[in-house]
Enzyme design. Sequence first.
Site, PDB file in Angstrom:
ATOM      1  N   ASP A 269      -7.011   1.922   5.291  1.00 50.05           N
ATOM      2  CA  ASP A 269      -7.993   0.926   5.732  1.00 50.05           C
ATOM      3  C   ASP A 269      -8.778   1.290   6.977  1.00 50.05           C
ATOM      4  O   ASP A 269      -9.541   0.454   7.472  1.00 50.05           O
ATOM      5  CB  ASP A 269      -7.340  -0.449   5.943  1.00 50.05           C
ATOM      6  CG  ASP A 269      -7.039  -1.132   4.625  1.00 50.05           C
ATOM      7  OD1 ASP A 269      -7.771  -0.861   3.659  1.00 50.05           O
ATOM      8  OD2 ASP A 269      -6.086  -1.920   4.566  1.00 50.05           O
TER       9      ASP A 269
ATOM     10  N   PRO B  67      11.305  -0.686   8.498  1.00 52.45           N
ATOM     11  CA  PRO B  67      12.511  -1.509   8.436  1.00 52.45           C
ATOM     12  C   PRO B  67      12.694  -2.053   7.017  1.00 52.45           C
ATOM     13  O   PRO B  67      11.709  -2.403   6.370  1.00 52.45           O
ATOM     14  CB  PRO B  67      12.212  -2.659   9.410  1.00 52.45           C
ATOM     15  CG  PRO B  67      11.039  -2.231  10.206  1.00 52.45           C
ATOM     16  CD  PRO B  67      10.285  -1.243   9.390  1.00 52.45           C
TER      17      PRO B  67
ATOM     18  N   VAL C 295       0.846  -1.202   0.000  1.00 55.77           N
ATOM     19  CA  VAL C 295       0.000   0.000   0.000  1.00 55.77           C
ATOM     20  C   VAL C 295       0.880   1.250   0.000  1.00 55.77           C
ATOM     21  O   VAL C 295       0.661   2.192  -0.767  1.00 55.77           O
ATOM     22  CB  VAL C 295      -0.964  -0.011   1.206  1.00 55.77           C
ATOM     23  CG1 VAL C 295      -1.708   1.308   1.319  1.00 55.77           C
ATOM     24  CG2 VAL C 295      -1.960  -1.162   1.074  1.00 55.77           C
TER      25      VAL C 295
END
Lengths: 303, 303
Positions: free
Chosen positions: A127, A56, A36
């Site tokens: 979301d 990361p 995303v």
Amino acid sequence: MSDSEAPYPTIIKGASFLLAWRLEGKKVLLIGGGLVASGRLYYLLEAGAHVTVISPRKRLHPETAYRIDVSNTEDIIYEDRDYVGPEDDKLNVADYDMVLTAIDEVGLSRRVCIACREARVPVNVADVPPECDFYFGSQLRRGPLQIMVSTSGRGPKIASLIRKQIEASLPEDVEEAIDSVGKLRGELRQRAPGTGGSLGQKRMNWMIGICDAWRLDELGGMTPEVRKQLLDEGWNNNGKILSPRDVGLKSGVAGWWMDIRTKVVDTLAGGDPQVLRAGIAGFIVGGAIPGAIYIGMLYQKRK
Amino acid sequence: MSDSEAPYPTIIKGASFLLAWRLEGKKVLLIGGGLVASGRLYYLLEAGAHVTVISPRKRLHPETAYRIDVSNTEDIIYEDRDYVGPEDDKLNVADYDMVLTAIDEVGLSRRVCIACREARVPVNVADVPPECDFYFGSQLRRGPLQIMVSTSGRGPKIASLIRKQIEASLPEDVEEAIDSVGKLRGELRQRAPGTGGSLGQKRMNWMIGICDAWRLDELGGMTPEVRKQLLDEGWNNNGKILSPRDVGLKSGVAGWWMDIRTKVVDTLAGGDPQVLRAGIAGFIVGGAIPGAIYIGMLYQKRK
């Protein structure tokens, strides 16, 4: 208001307010680096934002990793670590013009959202609609043209279907059409300089008239000679609006035939198959009628 | 990055960041009440904003006046006076979620813009791009569907031309298509409840498969029975994707004919005239060939 009854469209609430946000040179914090986030990053960079990505490296989507590796440090500042939250002194949300999160940690996202709203920084939490000041839609870009399709959260897939259909229906030379109009406007301004007032209004009306009289695919094919003709024989002639027909680009039956030919060529090149089918169906039906009459006559003769 | 060479689209800067901003229940200050303000007001109200309009009544556009008169005071608070500037204690820009100005006073607009940026309130000053945090595009709305066309300031008229062309090319039942997909998704969730994980992924993939296999106009005609069939014989059958053909909605020549019929009906009802023209042209050409042969034969017989 007594002199008219509902003369304007009724308000139907529930829409979003669609905007083209300006991000050139703006600082954006993108929390997360997965699939995303990679989509968000693409559009942020196209808009010229200076993006700080924190995630990361092991969780980066290949596209995010690629963008980080090929970008200069002005476009992307990359922090190879987990984001701990709004208390992170080095990444204070208030220092950014926009914050986007695309991570799985619901609690962390919520804290980011709260901090952003306190600092009045626009925020989108992927979301989680209630934590979004704005949504994304399905987009397309062709040079200066950008189109967004939004279904108010009814499903990104159908928005993308509609976007694809729009993409297929756009004239191939839509960029050239926008370009032609831009050039014509520039040339008009050279010919009739000055800002505001009645001249400005007259210029604007003339441009609107041209856009109304020319189809998009016709605008795309507008040569410098035709633009000159429009100005010489149109604008200089009491601001007359010349159509494609007027400048000899098409006429009567010839124009009609040109439209069909263009459409058939477009269709064969992957355009709307409905037009081709309609043509073929018409051909068969048109041929079948006299054919049937002729066969009927032959049959009668034999009897 | 050594294992791949530019595997992703190259970034082309200069785009805007297209967004669907959420304004439901948000406070918006609209300075001005003329023609431009009336358009802004319409979209603000559709988005459910609570708008404060400030402009002397004598300068209101009839539509602005109409909206003020028919709205309740929650949707519109109207101040019948000139706006003096950000020093106006009663209308502090920092109290709003968004500020739009549509007035002729350039200096006053600039002061509003500066105050908004200090208070981090998104601002749009009509006709002064540098004083805009966002631009507007040409929009259309059909129920849950919203589309915006932006040409990055190359001309609102051509954006509106493109928007009109998109409007004409949308299937008539695009709202029904969005609705069908929404209902199918709801029914799928009832049948296979639970959030996230591999089931969520499987559900999403199935919905994407359906949207890929069905055209927009086919989705619009999806009845409750067909949705049940898709779930019973498709989802329950190892997540199989059934096409319109599979559920008996169209097959071979019948489907082909149905497409043409639909298109002819659409065209007669005001759809794409190109299709009708192609059909008529095909009919004439198809009829002319055997007709010419027949006439030729008659002529030879007489000789």
